[in-house]
Design a protein around this motif. Structure first.
Motif, PDB file in Angstrom:
ATOM      1  N   ALA A 213       8.380  -8.931  -9.520  1.00  0.00           N
ATOM      2  CA  ALA A 213       7.860  -7.821 -10.332  1.00  0.00           C
ATOM      3  C   ALA A 213       8.986  -6.879 -10.750  1.00  0.00           C
ATOM      4  CB  ALA A 213       6.800  -7.056  -9.541  1.00  0.00           C
ATOM      5  N   LEU A 214      10.028  -6.784  -9.913  1.00  0.00           N
ATOM      6  CA  LEU A 214      11.176  -5.928 -10.232  1.00  0.00           C
ATOM      7  C   LEU A 214      12.243  -6.672 -11.041  1.00  0.00           C
ATOM      8  CD1 LEU A 214      11.523  -4.162  -6.764  1.00  0.00           C
ATOM      9  CD2 LEU A 214      10.629  -3.143  -8.867  1.00  0.00           C
TER      10      LEU A 214
ATOM     11  N   GLU B  73       0.815  -1.222   0.000  1.00  0.00           N
ATOM     12  CA  GLU B  73       0.000   0.000   0.000  1.00  0.00           C
ATOM     13  C   GLU B  73       0.844   1.265   0.000  1.00  0.00           C
ATOM     14  OE1 GLU B  73      -2.355  -0.405   3.491  1.00  0.00           O
ATOM     15  OE2 GLU B  73      -3.838  -1.744   2.559  1.00  0.00           O
ATOM     16  N   ASP B  74       2.096   1.145   0.414  1.00  0.00           N
ATOM     17  CA  ASP B  74       2.955   2.321   0.558  1.00  0.00           C
ATOM     18  C   ASP B  74       3.264   2.936  -0.809  1.00  0.00           C
ATOM     19  OD1 ASP B  74       4.861   3.768   2.616  1.00  0.00           O
ATOM     20  OD2 ASP B  74       6.012   3.443   0.773  1.00  0.00           O
ATOM     21  N   LYS B  75       3.030   4.245  -0.927  1.00  0.00           N
ATOM     22  CA  LYS B  75       3.215   4.929  -2.214  1.00  0.00           C
ATOM     23  C   LYS B  75       4.666   4.907  -2.681  1.00  0.00           C
ATOM     24  CE  LYS B  75      -1.106   6.040  -2.504  1.00  0.00           C
ATOM     25  NZ  LYS B  75      -1.964   5.319  -3.495  1.00  0.00           N
ATOM     26  N   ASN B  76       5.596   5.045  -1.750  1.00  0.00           N
ATOM     27  CA  ASN B  76       7.009   5.021  -2.131  1.00  0.00           C
ATOM     28  C   ASN B  76       7.440   3.646  -2.615  1.00  0.00           C
ATOM     29  OD1 ASN B  76       7.578   7.759  -1.511  1.00  0.00           O
ATOM     30  ND2 ASN B  76       7.650   7.241   0.666  1.00  0.00           N
ATOM     31  N   VAL B  77       6.865   2.599  -2.026  1.00  0.00           N
ATOM     32  CA  VAL B  77       7.142   1.238  -2.507  1.00  0.00           C
ATOM     33  C   VAL B  77       6.535   1.057  -3.889  1.00  0.00           C
ATOM     34  CG1 VAL B  77       6.742  -1.221  -2.094  1.00  0.00           C
ATOM     35  CG2 VAL B  77       7.302   0.286  -0.167  1.00  0.00           C
ATOM     36  N   GLN B  78       5.324   1.538  -4.084  1.00  0.00           N
ATOM     37  CA  GLN B  78       4.672   1.427  -5.398  1.00  0.00           C
ATOM     38  C   GLN B  78       5.469   2.149  -6.481  1.00  0.00           C
ATOM     39  OE1 GLN B  78       0.591   2.723  -5.104  1.00  0.00           O
ATOM     40  NE2 GLN B  78       0.064   1.180  -3.553  1.00  0.00           N
ATOM     41  N   ASN B  79       6.110   3.248  -6.101  1.00  0.00           N
ATOM     42  CA  ASN B  79       6.914   3.996  -7.085  1.00  0.00           C
ATOM     43  C   ASN B  79       8.064   3.162  -7.636  1.00  0.00           C
ATOM     44  OD1 ASN B  79       5.339   6.293  -6.912  1.00  0.00           O
ATOM     45  ND2 ASN B  79       6.608   7.250  -5.340  1.00  0.00           N
TER      46      ASN B  79
END
Length: 516
Positions: free
Chosen positions: A149-150, A116-122
């Motif tokens: 995914a990375l 859920e963390d936006k910085n992780v999603q980035n």
């Protein structure tokens, strides 16, 4: 001449910088578990990677207070409560049932909070490139989905021995007859009852993890990514597992080449003690006993009769006591006991006047005691502590006692055992053997991390991890070996019965003929 020297220095610096950059890796650390004692182990390793010039990005609940060169935080701090002093000192089958449920529930929550963390999603939205992902292998495999995914190879880390769902993943043999089981007593020499215990609890844990952790995390990952392979498959594709054990402490085990023992890399040089603590230790002519039950257990939650037994036993000993205690006072207010809710444990154990460590046998404290050669009185409560305590006793580092068995007399007997000069000399020798390695634990951990990044297409997992269970247990061979004799016996028996029936029929016909 000065100009030539300056140009030469500039050339050397340029070459050095290029070489350094060539070996600099982009490393992502994923640590979504909010347990401080776990991250305390990994933090030292991550800082060492950064110190060596690698670009290290760390997702955790424990960001650095001050900036560190090459070390970048993606902080999850404040999203979940940090786990400290959350468990009472109590041991039973009910706690063995509850702890795994707590572990997998926290793991599934960790997965949701992480993604859920936006910085992780980035990271994945920006298509960030990483040479390797280093991540804890404990209560969730969610980070393996993120690494997939990375498109980065994975190195797994532990702050403990293998947990039950890791054995088949890495092809490590688990035989309850001689392999220590982390939640239960018995070490490598279990009784029949303890072997039955292990078999039942191991099955329970594997089922809990598969259906209540992996399946839930798989569903959570599906909300963010398409086509993430089954997490168990990704687990088997981990390049290396850096296991926080060492054979001098835990004994020999059959570990495959991609499971590397690196126990002890979190240890640092001891620092100067606070003045009041130093004076207290050095002012004791008979030495000091250090008592701590870790950051997760509430020492004051022990039954009152057990606290009284401990205090009565300590009153009989000539040593002073330092006790990590979560309240301001102890019953009776003993004057020879130094109390504090926080203590610099490694620095205390490093002092030569500290002669024993009464511990719950968490692996960090046990490792520090082994490093400094301090005998341990182990009182395991839950988690990996029973296995650690069994290893303490089997290796000769100390002795163990169960909470239910504590009396003044039993405790005194245990203390007097580990306080003898002979026992302490044996522990010092064990410490030297533990330290005597071709390369340090930290150098080993860093090397295999860099190796995984350099050779991302190579996998070194044991063939045992890919063998079907019926083949691993040799059930097909057993069927053949038992089946062929069984078929032969069946054929012989059938022939015998047919011959016997024909003989009876022939005899009956002859009797009929005579009667006629």
């Amino acid at each position: 001449m000065k100009i030539i020297l300056a140009l030469y220095c500039a050339l050397v610096w340029t070459i050095f910088t290029k070489i350094n950059k060539a070996y600099s890796l982009n490393i992502l650390g994923v640590f979504p578990y909010e347990g401080k004692s776990h991250f305390f182990v990994f933090e030292t390793y991550l800082k060492e990677l950064a110190r060596k010039g690698h670009n290290v990005t760390v997702i955790s609940y424990f960001p650095q207070n001050e900036p560190i060169k090459n070390y970048h935080d993606i902080s999850l701090a404040g999203k979940l409560k940090i786990l400290e002093e959350v468990f009472p000192i109590k041991r039973s089958y009910w706690t063995i049932i509850q702890i795994p449920i707590f572990v997998v529930n926290s793991g599934t929550q960790n997965c949701k909070t992480l993604l859920e963390d936006k910085n992780v999603q980035n990271l994945w939205k920006a298509k960030s490139k990483f040479d390797v992902v280093v991540t804890e292998q404990f209560n969730s495999d969610c980070s393996l989905g993120l690494a997939y995914a990375l498109n980065a190879p994975v190195v797994g880390l532990t702050s403990h021995a293998l947990v039950p769902w890791h054995f088949s993943r890495f092809g490590v043999p688990f035989n309850p007859s001689y392999v220590s089981f982390m939640l239960l007593n018995g070490g490598t020499k279990p009784t029949l009852y303890q072997r039955l215990e292990r078999t039942i609890v191991d099955t329970y844990l594997r089922i809990i993890y598969k259906y209540f952790s992996q399946r839930v995390d798989q569903s959570t990952l599906a909300q963010y990514f398409n086509n993430i392979p089954p997490l168990e498959v990704l687990g088997r594709n981990i390049k290396f597992l850096l296991l926080y054990t060492h054979f001098v402490h835990f004994g020999s085990n059959l570990l495959p080449q991609n499971v590397i023992e690196v126990g002890g890399y979190h240890l640092k040089n001891s620092k100067q003690l606070p003045e009041d603590l130093r004076k207290f230790i050095e002012g004791s002519p008979h030495g000091v006993i250090y008592i701590s039950f870790g950051s997760m257990l509430k020492a004051a939650s022990m039954p009152r009769d057990k606290i009284d037994s401990i205090l009565s036993a300590l009153a009989e000993l000539p040593q002073r006591i330092i006790w990590k205690w979560d309240e301001k006072t102890l019953p009776r207010n003993p004057k020879n006991i130094y109390l504090s809710n926080w203590l610099p444990q490694n620095d205390i154990l490093a002092h030569p006047n500290v002669v024993a460590f009464y511990s719950h046998c968490g692996l960090l404290g046990t490792t520090e005691a082994l490093y400094h050669g301090v005998p341990v009185l182990a009182m395991p409560i839950f988690g990996d502590q029973p296995a650690n305590a069994a290893a303490v006793e089997e290796s000769g580092l100390g002795v163990q006692i169960e909470l239910k068995d504590i009396t003044k007399e039993s405790l005194l007997k245990k203390f007097k055992t580990i306080l003898t000069p002979e026992f302490r000399a044996k522990v010092k020798s064990l410490s030297q053997a533990w330290l005597d390695r071709p390369t340090s634990a930290m150098e080993t951990a860093v090397h295999w991390t860099e190796f995984a990044a350099r050779y991302p297409n190579f996998t070194f997992r044991s063939a045992a991890a890919d063998v079907p269970l019926y083949q691993y247990l040799c059930l097909d061979i057993l069927c053949v070996l038992l089946g062929i004799p069984a078929v032969i016996m069946l054929i012989i028996l059938t022939c015998h019965l047919n011959c016997n029936r024909k003989f009876k029929q022939s005899t009956g016909n002859k009797k009929t003929s005579k009667n006629e």
